[in-house]
Scaffold this motif. Sequence first.
Motif, PDB file in Angstrom:
ATOM      1  N   ASN A  15       0.907  -1.241  -0.111  1.00  0.00           N
ATOM      2  CA  ASN A  15       0.067  -0.103  -0.153  1.00  0.00           C
ATOM      3  C   ASN A  15       0.856   1.409  -0.025  1.00  0.00           C
ATOM      4  N   GLN A  58      -0.152   4.029   0.134  1.00  0.00           N
ATOM      5  CA  GLN A  58      -1.270   5.039   0.905  1.00  0.00           C
ATOM      6  C   GLN A  58      -1.341   6.417   0.192  1.00  0.00           C
ATOM      7  N   VAL A 113     -14.485   4.586   4.297  1.00  0.00           N
ATOM      8  CA  VAL A 113     -14.260   3.004   3.885  1.00  0.00           C
ATOM      9  C   VAL A 113     -15.546   2.479   4.280  1.00  0.00           C
ATOM     10  N   ASP A 168      -8.447  13.090   2.795  1.00  0.00           N
ATOM     11  CA  ASP A 168      -8.705  12.062   2.056  1.00  0.00           C
ATOM     12  C   ASP A 168      -9.880  12.171   1.178  1.00  0.00           C
ATOM     13  N   TRP A 187      -1.026  -4.741  -9.788  1.00  0.00           N
ATOM     14  CA  TRP A 187      -1.422  -3.484  -8.536  1.00  0.00           C
ATOM     15  C   TRP A 187      -2.838  -4.280  -8.072  1.00  0.00           C
ATOM     16  N   VAL A 188      -3.007  -3.523  -6.959  1.00  0.00           N
ATOM     17  CA  VAL A 188      -4.531  -3.565  -6.178  1.00  0.00           C
ATOM     18  C   VAL A 188      -4.747  -2.168  -5.896  1.00  0.00           C
ATOM     19  N   TRP A 189      -6.089  -1.600  -6.221  1.00  0.00           N
ATOM     20  CA  TRP A 189      -6.657  -0.677  -5.823  1.00  0.00           C
ATOM     21  C   TRP A 189      -7.881  -0.749  -4.951  1.00  0.00           C
ATOM     22  N   GLU A 190      -7.980  -0.412  -3.839  1.00  0.00           N
ATOM     23  CA  GLU A 190      -8.973  -0.521  -3.001  1.00  0.00           C
ATOM     24  C   GLU A 190     -10.164   0.268  -3.361  1.00  0.00           C
ATOM     25  N   SER A 250      -4.599   3.831  -0.396  1.00  0.00           N
ATOM     26  CA  SER A 250      -4.770   2.272  -0.982  1.00  0.00           C
ATOM     27  C   SER A 250      -4.543   1.560  -2.438  1.00  0.00           C
ATOM     28  N   PHE A 308      -1.947  -0.277  -4.190  1.00  0.00           N
ATOM     29  CA  PHE A 308      -0.793  -1.193  -3.879  1.00  0.00           C
ATOM     30  C   PHE A 308      -0.096  -1.170  -5.260  1.00  0.00           C
ATOM     31  N   TYR A 334       0.982   0.964   7.782  1.00  0.00           N
ATOM     32  CA  TYR A 334       0.082   1.323   8.572  1.00  0.00           C
ATOM     33  C   TYR A 334       0.800   1.728   9.889  1.00  0.00           C
TER      34      TYR A 334
END
Lengths: 275, 348
Positions: B95, B97, B165, B192, B227-230, B242, B244, B327
């Motif tokens: 992440n 961030q 979230v 954010d 990648w991951v994108w939340e 978030s 990644f 984190y």
Amino acid sequence: MYYPVNQKRNKGIVRPAIRTRLLCPVIAVLCFFHTSLQAQEKGRPWSLQLGASYVEVMEQQISKLVGQGPSLHMTLTKSYPGERWDGMLELQLSAGLPKTDFESGYRSVMPALSGKYRITQTRELDERNSFRFGGFAQAVFRNNYYKNLDQSRFYWTNFIGAGLSTGYDHQLSGDRTLYASLDLPLLGAKSRPPRNRYYRIDDISFGRLFKNNVSNLSLGAIDTYFNPSFTAGIRFADKRIQALSYFFEYCNVKDEGLIYRQVNHGLALTIKLGK
Amino acid sequence: MKRLLIFALAGLASCIKQEDIKTPTEATPVSRNDGWQVSTPAAEGINQDKLKTAYALFNSQTEMPLANSLLVIRHGKLVAESYNGGADGIDRIENVQSCTKSITSLLIGIALQKGLISNINTPLSTIYPEFVPDDNQKKSITIKHCLTMETGLEFDGGASSKALVETKGSSISFIMDKPLVSAPGSKFLYSDYSPHLLSGVIAKESGTSMEAFASANLFQPLGIDKWVWEKAKDGLQFGGFSLFLTPRNLAKLGQFALNGGRWNNTQICQAGWVASATQQQASNPGYGYLFWLDPSKNSYLMEGNGGQYVFVCPAKQLIIVYTAFPYSSPELWGQSKRLIDLVYEAAQ
């Protein structure tokens, strides 16, 4: 080919077939314990054990830093003497407050809850010495929250399974007995957080916490879940204070190549609650 | 009895050995077929002794307890890299961030280049009127206000992010329903929420998700393949956090910014966008369009929780990527910014 990483694949939820395979031995052991229990007398009064210890913890999903600090334990025990097998129920609640050398204050908390039912048989070696052996079934739930190290997520190290229990008693003069015991879980199901948790902030609703605590199950055998616990102390017959003891517990859990390690050792006082 | 107690108390000592937190590794980059050319510090004018000092700090158990990676790029070439936390560090996505915010800014630049957005003074109320309350001040919030963190909408740190979230309905409505604490465009408030409103803009104007838009128009051209994108519960990727990425792929985004939004001789971002985004645009002199500025070094940064950053110095053609456990609280970030000073000084 361009693709985002599959999130579901990484959540590590165990497949139903594997879950069944893991739980079968545990259920078999519990059935044996249930049968043994039928043959036992009504239990003796509850005892309360109060303990204070020094705990160390390393959670490699975060780092190799070691947290250290005090921990308090409260254990209720009830014994069920039988003709051949003696039973003992133990319910324990504990909470540790570790911190690493890099933190200025204690902001991590390690609550744990465990239930254990032990069945042992005693063999007299001579007038003064006896040896106990048997097994136990156990469920232990450790939920750790490292507020400085990880502001967003909980960590857990749970185990449901069975193992071996041994003990040794040496009668001293008078009403005192020196004793030692060792429990070693052998097989069960363990649960750890998946290494790749693609959510920034844990949902801490009760339902989600419960679901997390039984998710990502895998086989916990002695090579991946090593959790011996040793107790030695002195027991007093027919006294309100039943025992003074030293205990040592080591827990080393391997999952996805990373280790969770916890060491706990301290002193405890056992008090008889009933007559 | 006494003996037993003495024995027990003597046992109350430390048991777990604090292992070597980091194994000092060679910082020499390995050549892989991932779009990065590798070079040596000497060949790219970097003082090796000073660079070693930076890597010694990065590897220090006491100074940087949660560091994950440190990469140095100069003249478009990877000259040094080191990873902690296992052999898979080079391939592991983590992440990044709030570095995500700067990537959202780059995506706005791409949306401008593609003509999906006509200009950044467009009010959000004209893009998704269904989510904007009937309030004249809120109706005046523009894309630019989001880019400069000047929407005026209330935001209260981690608790507000957590609420975003967890919100079950439209994440855009959730934000737009927050009270105004200042007039739009009047006051800087790091949030954010502002970049998340831009996620909604890109999704609405492109007719797809921000992730799909980024995949087709930014990640694919740069060769970013993992990648991951939340997402919020309504399916919108978080514009402010978030995402990644691997450290090497994060470095590509720094290089893309340094190139002025060009990659392989193709202008992907609107010409001039990166230059604008990396100059003071907000009432905060240290902030551009979702980029942090370092005027003392004529440089800019993407920054994220954990002390992570991508530092870009166009004058020196220098990029520094530092990632860490994402984190942790600031107490555990160590001297991450000191690494910038050391590498900056090493680049002659």
